[in-house]
Design an enzyme around this catalytic site. Structure first.
Site, PDB file in Angstrom:
ATOM      1  N   HIS A   1       0.828  -1.207   0.000  1.00 43.14           N
ATOM      2  CA  HIS A   1       0.000   0.000   0.000  1.00 43.14           C
ATOM      3  C   HIS A   1       0.866   1.263   0.000  1.00 43.14           C
ATOM      4  CE1 HIS A   1      -2.131   3.123   2.463  1.00 43.14           C
ATOM      5  NE2 HIS A   1      -3.031   2.947   1.511  1.00 43.14           N
TER       6      HIS A   1
ATOM      7  N   GLU B   1       2.192   1.838  -3.407  1.00 42.22           N
ATOM      8  CA  GLU B   1       1.136   2.422  -4.253  1.00 42.22           C
ATOM      9  C   GLU B   1       1.141   3.958  -4.116  1.00 42.22           C
ATOM     10  OE1 GLU B   1      -2.918   1.773  -2.758  1.00 42.22           O
ATOM     11  OE2 GLU B   1      -3.066   3.883  -3.302  1.00 42.22           O
ATOM     12  N   HIS B   2       1.179   4.447  -2.879  1.00 38.31           N
ATOM     13  CA  HIS B   2       1.207   5.902  -2.674  1.00 38.31           C
ATOM     14  C   HIS B   2       2.428   6.515  -3.353  1.00 38.31           C
ATOM     15  CE1 HIS B   2      -1.677   7.104   0.733  1.00 38.31           C
ATOM     16  NE2 HIS B   2      -2.064   5.926   0.318  1.00 38.31           N
TER      17      HIS B   2
ATOM     18  N   GLU C   1      -4.281   7.848   7.546  1.00 38.33           N
ATOM     19  CA  GLU C   1      -5.186   6.940   6.834  1.00 38.33           C
ATOM     20  C   GLU C   1      -5.492   5.716   7.712  1.00 38.33           C
ATOM     21  OE1 GLU C   1      -3.719   5.681   3.002  1.00 38.33           O
ATOM     22  OE2 GLU C   1      -5.569   4.627   2.502  1.00 38.33           O
TER      23      GLU C   1
END
Lengths: 431, 436
Positions: free
Chosen positions: B68, B71-72, B144
């Site tokens: 994840h 991905e950012h 997040e």
């Protein structure tokens, strides 16, 4: 995209959007009424109650089995607020007739079902079924109380309540738990009968049906229904501004603080040009991943994962929502104010302006790939008493100038700052 | 047209073009007349892939949440340009998400579709990570993660996965923890990127105003032809056991949120058999707990539970069926869930209900072709398990009631069941009252 409108009599107006881009037909029956604190709970209760059973399909199970037979037709009931108006929508989305392989008349079946759900619910001794009424009251109570489960949404709702106080913008469309006790099966039924016979109705169809076919089909929904409509009603302009800024912190067991800010604007949906200017101003301010709020508050200062704004064009408001570390409230507030200042002063380049316009135009075009968006676009304008097309809106957006944006942004006035956090005292010092 | 395979489905009235690019990238092109075009580039790399064999054989163990995080960070560009802005300049919107088994990069556009596709390939295939940018992202992702912790429904789902699978990475949070993301550094990101972002581990699906040959030429210009290789994915042998049957946490909510899950025994992770099992299990979950089920009606009438939803989730070598809702007494609801299953085992599956449920699923399939986004998602989902989306309807039609009855006994076995509950935090209620 054209929306063909035709009066069917008895206060029923049919709006047809004919398009072959979908594999589904959508029919939405919308009852329009004033949004009032006294009646909103009873209207909210109807969402569940009307789906519990109808003539011919007396239980939820039988109703659902019927929708499955109609190739998985999806029937939903919801309420939405448009300023001072409340709309109860009964909407069916079903596969187009060509997908029926066993001869089932899907759209005919759907219209018959809509007629039963809207006008012929299960009754007992001149009221709704007491058993269904009781059960739906409990379900609605749960739904109202469950508002605290999603902390971000909860903060948004509290913002509305504080911002508008007793005004219609502060009324919860789910209604109020304390009003449920006073509702009886008979009382609810009498209220419902008055509503479905007297409220103006706007029916929308989106799909392969022509205006003629839609008229023929939709007329059957009202077969044997007595209507005594008081005449059409429209939304009134936005709210009056508050006198002073309200700052409220509340405490809950949260890992992350939820910030919600409300600004007032006099630009509403019916103000063609000002509406377009505010759309663009809001886009530059906080409504996209290239907006000032996202780029500055998230990407440069790394203060949050999400921080964005939304323009509520019916009530005349721009709201900001962010999930932040509870100790960083004052820095975030300062940064948001600074970003709004930049939009007001015209501190953005032509590229940003063009990108913002393109993004809104794309959004409008993309929205027209969804039957529900198409209906919401046309009904919002119908209720505000204006006629508009997506093409005309796009043209107005493209016409917005730098000055228009600054003027729109300068016209925003801070109304309420709300913060949901785990330490109220500490937050109050930062507000 | 170059060597695309064309397939047309008469019932859906849809066509796709497929080609396996020499680089190994699988490409699906679906021409469609809607305002929005959509594209999705998926790496078969997700939160499951925390451990892998490095070149030379040593095992790399990465901090949780690295897929994840990566991905950012792929949105950063060496020239300092902003990826979102580059898409926005063309009126397009891009985004990405990470799940258990994949990371997907996507955009929707209403014009300049080929240029957007070029941009998508450009940014995903040009990693650029610096120490500073990694550090900066740690703060954003921490927020997040905290946002996720404030969602009681998320927490309930994760608690259930932790109960059902102690021996599998599904029990870890996709975004990781606040602590684990702090351990991530630039070198780790490059190592994961090199390992998993090979075209032969990726799928490109596009739907809308796209021409297959044009798509291919955009890909040819950006992706090298070679580079096919085996992926060093870790495979942990699984044993179907559930040790802890109950788990609970608290949150400030209105009523308890529950999730009852049944761990499946997955023996086939790809191909038509995997698709058939997933579809069968979905029908079964609809028959047991869907809106037309006796259970749903009972919950509605008794008021024992509400907001019932049920589904079946499968991903690589794991699968489980679950039913969620809100209630006052989770144990009582658990009892009714088990009773509903026993009842169906005893009486058998109702033939009419079975036929209706299938009709409903066909309807869902047809509807997904109303949207270029859903088309790409469906085709990607199928491609990931090595299936063809256009076989979906056929597989569904072929499922028989006996097969479903067999699955009912196998899947809904109480020995492999658990219940996760997020309880209402009573203490905070008292505190609030004392404040007033």
């Amino acid at each position: 995209m054209l929306c063909h409108t035709r009066e069917l009599g008895g206060g029923v107006v049919l709006h047809t959007v004919e398009t072959n881009k979908f594999k589904t037909d959508c029919i939405s029956v919308n009852f329009v009424m004033p949004l009032e604190r006294e009646t909103v709970t009873r209207v909210a209760l109807l969402r569940g109650l009307l789906l519990r059973g109808s003539e011919g399909y007396p239980t939820f199970e039988k109703l659902s089995a019927r929708t499955d037979e109609l190739y998985g037709a999806d029937v939903s009931i919801e309420t939405s607020a448009f300023g001072n108006l409340l709309v109860l929508s009964v909407t069916a989305v079903s596969l187009a007739g060509r997908y029926s392989v066993d001869g089932t008349d899907i759209i005919g079946g759907v219209c018959d079902l809509l007629r039963r759900i809207c006008f012929f619910p299960v009754t007992e001794n001149g009221g709704f079924s007491p058993e269904y009424t009781q059960s739906e009251k409990l379900r609605l109570k749960d739904e109202i109380e469950a508002k605290i489960n999603d902390k971000g949404e909860y903060a948004g709702r509290r913002l509305g309540e504080i911002m508008y106080g007793d005004g219609y913008g502060g009324i919860s469309k789910l209604g109020y738990a304390e009003d449920l006790d006073g509702i009886t099966a008979t009382g609810a039924y009498l209220f419902y009968r008055g509503l479905v016979s007297r409220c103006p109705v706007h029916v929308y169809t989106v799909g392969g049906m022509t205006a003629e076919e839609a008229e023929y089909r939709v007329t059957t929904i009202f077969d044997g229904v007595e209507r005594d409509c008081d005449g059409d009603i429209h939304a009134i302009r936005g709210h009056k501004r508050g006198v002073s800024v309200k700052r409220v912190a509340e405490e809950m067991d949260v890992k992350q603080g939820k910030l919600a800010i409300g600004y007032r604007t006099s630009a509403v949906l019916s103000d063609g040009r000002d509406y377009a200017s505010m759309l663009v101003a809001n886009e530059i301010f906080g409504s996209s991943p290239v907006s000032k709020l996202f780029m500055h508050v998230r990407e440069e200062l790394n203060l949050c994962y999400h921080c964005g704004s939304a323009y509520r064009a019916v009530n005349g408001a721009v709201t900001v929502a962010a999930g932040i570390d509870c100790t960083k409230l004052s820095i975030v507030l300062e940064a948001i104010e600074e970003m709004l200042g930049e939009v007001q002063r015209g501190d953005f380049d032509d590229g940003e302006l063009e990108i913002a316009k393109k993004s809104i135009v794309s959004g409008v075009r993309a929205g027209f790939d969804s039957a529900r968006y198409i209906i919401s676009f046309f009904i919002a304008r119908e209720l505000c008493g204006i006629s508009d097309t997506p093409e005309a809106l796009v043209a107005r957006i493209l016409d917005v100038s730098r000055d228009d944006v600054c003027r729109a942004a300068r016209e925003l006035s801070l109304d309420t700052v709300y913060f949901l956090c785990n330490d109220k005292k500490a937050a109050e010092e930062q507000l | 047209m170059s060597s695309f395979i064309k397939r047309y489905d008469q019932y859906l009235d849809e066509t796709y073009y497929y080609i396996k690019h020499p680089s190994g990238l699988e490409i699906y092109v679906m021409p469609k007349e809607l305002s929005t075009s959509f594209a999705m580039l998926t790496a078969k790399y997700g939160s499951f892939d925390n451990k892998f064999a490095k070149k030379g054989g040593a095992t790399a163990v990465m901090p949780e949440g690295i897929a994840h995080f990566l991905e950012h960070k792929l949105f950063d560009n060496e020239d300092g340009s902003d990826t979102f802005e580059r898409f926005a300049e063309m009126g397009a919107f891009c985004n990405a998400y990470t799940s258990f088994d994949r990371t997907a990069y996507l955009f929707s556009s209403t014009e300049a579709h080929s240029e957007c596709l070029a941009l998508l390939l450009d940014f995903v295939f040009s990693p650029y990570f610096t120490h500073d940018s990694v550090k900066k992202e740690q703060g954003i992702i921490a927020e997040e993660i905290k946002m996720g912790l404030d969602s009681p429904y998320n927490r309930c789902f994760h608690l259930l996965t932790r109960l059902l699978f102690t021996d599998h990475p599904v029990c870890r949070e996709i975004a990781g923890t606040e602590e684990s993301v702090m351990q991530i550094n630039r070198e780790m990101l490059y190592s994961c990127y090199e390992t998993f972002y090979s075209p032969c581990n990726m799928i490109l699906t596009v739907a809308g105003e796209f021409d297959p040959d044009k798509v291919l030429s955009v890909v040819n210009k950006r992706i090298p032809r070679s580079n096919q290789r085996e992926l060093p994915r870790e495979h942990v042998p699984l044993r179907r056991t559930v040790k802890e049957r109950r788990g609970s946490e608290t949150a400030e909510i209105s009523k308890a949120i529950f999730s009852v899950g049944f761990r499946d025994d997955i023996t086939c992770v790809s191909g038509l058999r995997a698709m058939r099992r997933a579809l069968s299990a979905s029908i079964l979950s609809e028959l047991l707990f869907g809106q037309t089920s006796a259970f749903y009606g009972e919950m509605l009438e008794s008021g024992l539970a509400d907001r019932i939803s049920a589904s079946y989730l499968t991903c690589r070598d794991i699968g489980f069926a679950y039913v969620n809702g809100i209630c006052d007494d989770p144990e009582a609801v658990y009892g009714r869930v088990i009773a509903a299953i026993s009842d169906m085992k005893r009486r058998g599956i109702d033939r009419d209900a079975f036929a209706r449920a299938k009709k409903g699923m066909i309807s869902d399939l047809v509807r997904s072709f109303n949207s270029t986004e859903e088309m790409c998602e469906l085709v990607t989902d199928c491609a990931i398990i090595g299936c063809d989306a256009f076989d979906y309807a056929e597989v569904l039609r072929g499922i028989g009631v006996e097969e479903l009855e067999f699955l009912l006994c196998e899947l809904y076995d109480e020995r492999f069941a658990a219940m996760a509950v997020i309880e209402k935090n009573e203490k905070s209620d008292e505190e609030k009252e004392s404040n007033i």
